[in-house]
Design an enzyme around this catalytic site. Sequence first.
Site, PDB file in Angstrom:
ATOM      1  N   SER A   1       0.848  -1.202   0.000  1.00 37.98           N
ATOM      2  CA  SER A   1       0.000   0.000   0.000  1.00 37.98           C
ATOM      3  C   SER A   1       0.877   1.244   0.000  1.00 37.98           C
ATOM      4  CB  SER A   1      -0.862  -0.003   1.267  1.00 37.98           C
ATOM      5  OG  SER A   1      -1.426   1.268   1.503  1.00 37.98           O
TER       6      SER A   1
ATOM      7  N   TYR B   1      -2.232  -0.984  10.558  1.00 39.84           N
ATOM      8  CA  TYR B   1      -2.388  -1.424   9.158  1.00 39.84           C
ATOM      9  C   TYR B   1      -1.171  -1.008   8.330  1.00 39.84           C
ATOM     10  CZ  TYR B   1      -4.144  -1.165   4.315  1.00 39.84           C
ATOM     11  OH  TYR B   1      -4.295  -1.289   2.949  1.00 39.84           O
TER      12      TYR B   1
END
Length: 292
Positions: free
Chosen positions: A182, A195
């Site tokens: 990401s 995360y």
Amino acid sequence: MSNNESHYPTSAPAQTQIQQPGEQESMYPQPEIIKENYQGSHKLKGKIALISGGDSGIGRSVAVLFAREGADVAIIYLEEQQDAEITRQLVENEGQRCLLLEGDLSQPELAATCVEQTLQCFGKINILINNAGVQYQQSDIGEISHGQLEKTFKTNFFSMFYLTQKVLPHLQEGDSIINTTSITSYRGHDELIDYASTKGAITTFTRSLSTNLLKQKKGIRVNAVAPGPIWTPLIPSSFDAQTVAEFGTSTPMGRMGQPSEVAPAYLFLACDGASYISGQVIHVNGGEIING
Ligand code: NAD
Ligand code: MG
């Protein structure tokens, strides 16, 4: 909602879903799965892809694009039966086969079962897409419980490790592994501390496994894709309504991306055209420069 430079929506109306993983069917507008009029050219003819989180979002788009290019796919998902059935239908519409594998990948035992069933059904695996993930928005590190921290790491990172360990012995020269990291791996995220940390681990895992396998001269490449803000069920099921309404608008392109715009990066990395590319990350993020 739309700007002049693109036919894609800038952002989505404020909306939330009550549980994660979310459901693609409840999103408005519906994410674009594959680019209109995309012509396949047998780039993955005869290949078998195993895709975690393949029922919806980015994983569904990868499944359908790979199918259009001639691959059969097996998809692993937690419990979203309806989304999984739709993906199967979409893959079958492309004339390919789709095996549905339901289960919780945070449990180490599931990896072996998924690999066995995929081999039983298709006889081999050529491409592993490690893509399942969850995220829980928290504004204060003190609010991230032990349970949340563990669940996020087990789902996003440990699962990738287990699945890779079980798939690797079956991969052959020319096959490849592609992980979903990401943009948050590179620039962090103030409300997704745990995360973003799993994504940092995924980027490092990608690089480490790549050099390890190259050293073993197995001819297996390992790469990753780092999406920016992409309109998938993850978004309304993990962010508050206001965050959803603004999602993607601060990118240089000024809009969120669609899963159909991310899947081509996986296709490129899976194909022989990428034969000299390993340990790398493709950034699909609306133009943000993050030097990764
Ligand atoms: P998504 O919700 O459609 O996909 C995530 C999938 O993970 C779900 O479909 C679900 O079935 C699966 N999953 C979750 N927990 C699981 C578990 N315990 N066991 C098995 N499967 C489980 O959303 P998406 O955005 O397409 O997410 C795909 C990947 O993309 C994730 O790794 C996510 O972190 C990453 N990503 C998304 C964005 C974005 O903006 N959407 C940005 C960067 C990275
Ligand atoms: Mg899903």
